[in-house]
Design a protein around this motif. Structure first.
Motif, short mmCIF file in Angstrom:
data_model
loop_
_atom_site.label_atom_id
_atom_site.label_comp_id
_atom_site.label_asym_id
_atom_site.label_seq_id
_atom_site.Cartn_x
_atom_site.Cartn_y
_atom_site.Cartn_z
N UNK A 174 0.84 -1.18 -0.16
CA UNK A 174 -0.13 -0.02 0.23
C UNK A 174 0.74 1.40 -0.06
N UNK A 175 2.20 1.21 0.40
CA UNK A 175 3.01 2.34 0.43
C UNK A 175 3.96 2.12 -0.79
N UNK A 176 3.69 1.57 -1.80
CA UNK A 176 4.46 1.29 -3.08
C UNK A 176 5.88 0.71 -2.78
N UNK A 177 5.71 -0.22 -1.58
CA UNK A 177 7.03 -1.07 -1.33
C UNK A 177 6.56 -2.54 -1.83
N UNK A 178 7.79 -3.28 -2.21
CA UNK A 178 7.47 -4.68 -2.53
C UNK A 178 6.80 -5.56 -1.34
N UNK A 179 6.14 -6.36 -1.74
CA UNK A 179 5.58 -7.39 -0.60
C UNK A 179 6.64 -8.20 0.01
N UNK A 180 7.76 -8.64 -0.69
CA UNK A 180 8.80 -9.46 -0.20
C UNK A 180 9.61 -8.76 0.56
N UNK A 181 9.76 -7.55 0.78
CA UNK A 181 10.37 -6.69 1.65
C UNK A 181 10.04 -7.02 3.12
N UNK A 182 9.13 -7.79 3.25
CA UNK A 182 9.02 -8.19 4.91
C UNK A 182 9.97 -9.07 5.44
N UNK A 183 10.50 -9.88 4.57
CA UNK A 183 11.14 -11.15 5.01
C UNK A 183 12.61 -10.52 5.34
N UNK A 184 13.07 -9.47 4.32
CA UNK A 184 14.49 -8.89 4.84
C UNK A 184 14.39 -7.83 5.87
N UNK A 185 13.22 -7.06 5.98
CA UNK A 185 12.95 -6.16 7.03
C UNK A 185 12.85 -6.58 8.33
N UNK A 186 12.06 -7.92 8.56
CA UNK A 186 12.14 -8.56 9.87
C UNK A 186 13.37 -9.16 10.17
N UNK A 187 14.28 -9.77 9.16
CA UNK A 187 15.21 -10.45 9.57
C UNK A 187 16.36 -9.27 10.19
N UNK A 188 16.28 -8.05 9.35
CA UNK A 188 17.19 -7.04 9.74
C UNK A 188 16.81 -6.42 11.19
N UNK A 189 15.65 -6.38 11.51
CA UNK A 189 15.30 -6.21 13.00
C UNK A 189 15.68 -6.94 13.70
N UNK A 190 15.64 -8.29 13.70
CA UNK A 190 16.14 -9.23 14.55
C UNK A 190 17.56 -9.12 14.73
N UNK A 191 18.28 -9.05 13.62
CA UNK A 191 19.66 -8.76 13.49
C UNK A 191 20.13 -7.94 14.37
N UNK A 192 19.42 -6.54 14.16
CA UNK A 192 20.04 -5.41 15.00
C UNK A 192 19.74 -5.61 16.56
N UNK A 193 18.63 -6.30 16.59
CA UNK A 193 18.39 -6.36 18.08
C UNK A 193 19.30 -7.50 18.80
N UNK A 194 19.46 -8.39 17.93
CA UNK A 194 20.46 -9.29 18.50
C UNK A 194 21.91 -8.60 18.61
N UNK A 195 22.30 -7.79 17.77
CA UNK A 195 23.59 -7.21 17.77
C UNK A 195 23.85 -6.37 19.17
N UNK A 196 22.55 -5.45 19.35
CA UNK A 196 22.63 -4.67 20.47
C UNK A 196 22.91 -5.44 21.81
N UNK A 197 22.21 -6.49 21.77
CA UNK A 197 22.28 -7.60 23.08
C UNK A 197 23.78 -8.06 23.05
#
Length: 232
Positions: free
Chosen positions: A28-51
């Motif tokens: 709906x914001x003109x981003x590809x649907x598949x972006x969910x996978x890499x975005x969620x993975x990046x979120x976890x990665x960065x949270x893990x990195x901070x920890x």
């Protein structure tokens, strides 16, 4: 040897709640649907990195930062900062509207009916899942909904698991963690909990992690495997 658990700790995002509607938000914001996978993975990665370096940030803040970066990487369509911020807000506003996977209510009711205590432990906000559980009619099955914001360490560090079982007054070896994430079941196992993996997609379990004590294609199957464990 794993025991039939007195307490089951549930991961929330993807394990209980279905994130796939966020693909519609991205579209709906003109981003590809598949972006969910890499975005969620990046979120976890960065949270893990901070920890890993002894730091902490809330899931919402990490997710926002990761989504800003992901959208900026799409090119000229998101070059404008105001447009990016509007898109980020629109996508993230979809979290409270998420629902549970279809297999979840039956599995939760089976465990609860068997006298097993149920809690959640999420890297995200405990409150975000309230609507999903209310709509599914399972909110009252959980005695507590916990978040890593208390120990300020993201799973799979050991502290959140040990804090959760400690809050519930249950020894780690009398508790189980159910998750769809191999990194989560591995973390729980290393903290002394029984580990249970839901494999909804039929993918091989990564050999670099400790093998889960029980597995199944959906929550009811995993629940039955846990209930079949020795009670001694």
């Amino acid at each position: 040897m794993p025991h039939r658990p007195e307490l089951v700790v549930f991961d929330v995002n993807e394990t209980l709640t279905d994130l796939s509607p966020l693909r519609d938000r991205l579209e709906s914001v003109s981003a590809p649907r598949h972006l969910l996978d890499s975005w969620f993975a990046a979120t976890l990665r960065d949270g893990f990195a901070l920890t890993s370096v002894g730091a902490y940030a809330d899931f919402a803040d990490v997710a926002k930062a990761a989504l800003r970066t992901a959208l900026a990487g799409l090119g000229a369509g998101f070059a404008d900062e105001a447009k990016r911020e509007e898109a980020v807000a629109e996508v993230l506003s979809g979290f409270p509207a998420l629902d549970v996977h279809p297999d979840v209510p039956a599995g939760l009711r089976r465990l609860h009916g068997a006298g097993v205590r149920l809690v959640t432990l999420t890297n995200g906000s405990a409150e975000l899942s309230r609507g999903a559980f209310e709509r599914a009619g399972v909110l009252d099955l959980f005695e507590r909904r916990l978040s890593v914001s208390e120990p300020r360490r993201w799973k799979p560090a050991p502290e959140p698991y040990l804090w959760a079982v400690g809050e519930c007054g249950v020894p780690a070896d009398r508790a189980a963690l159910i998750a769809v994430h191999p990194w989560d079941t591995d973390g729980a196992a290393r903290a002394g909990l029984t580990s249970a993996w839901i494999d909804r997609s039929g993918t091989p379990f990564p050999a670099v992690f400790l093998s889960p004590d029980v597995t199944g294609p959906d929550l009811p199957a995993v629940v039955e495997a846990l209930l079949a464990l020795d009670q001694a």
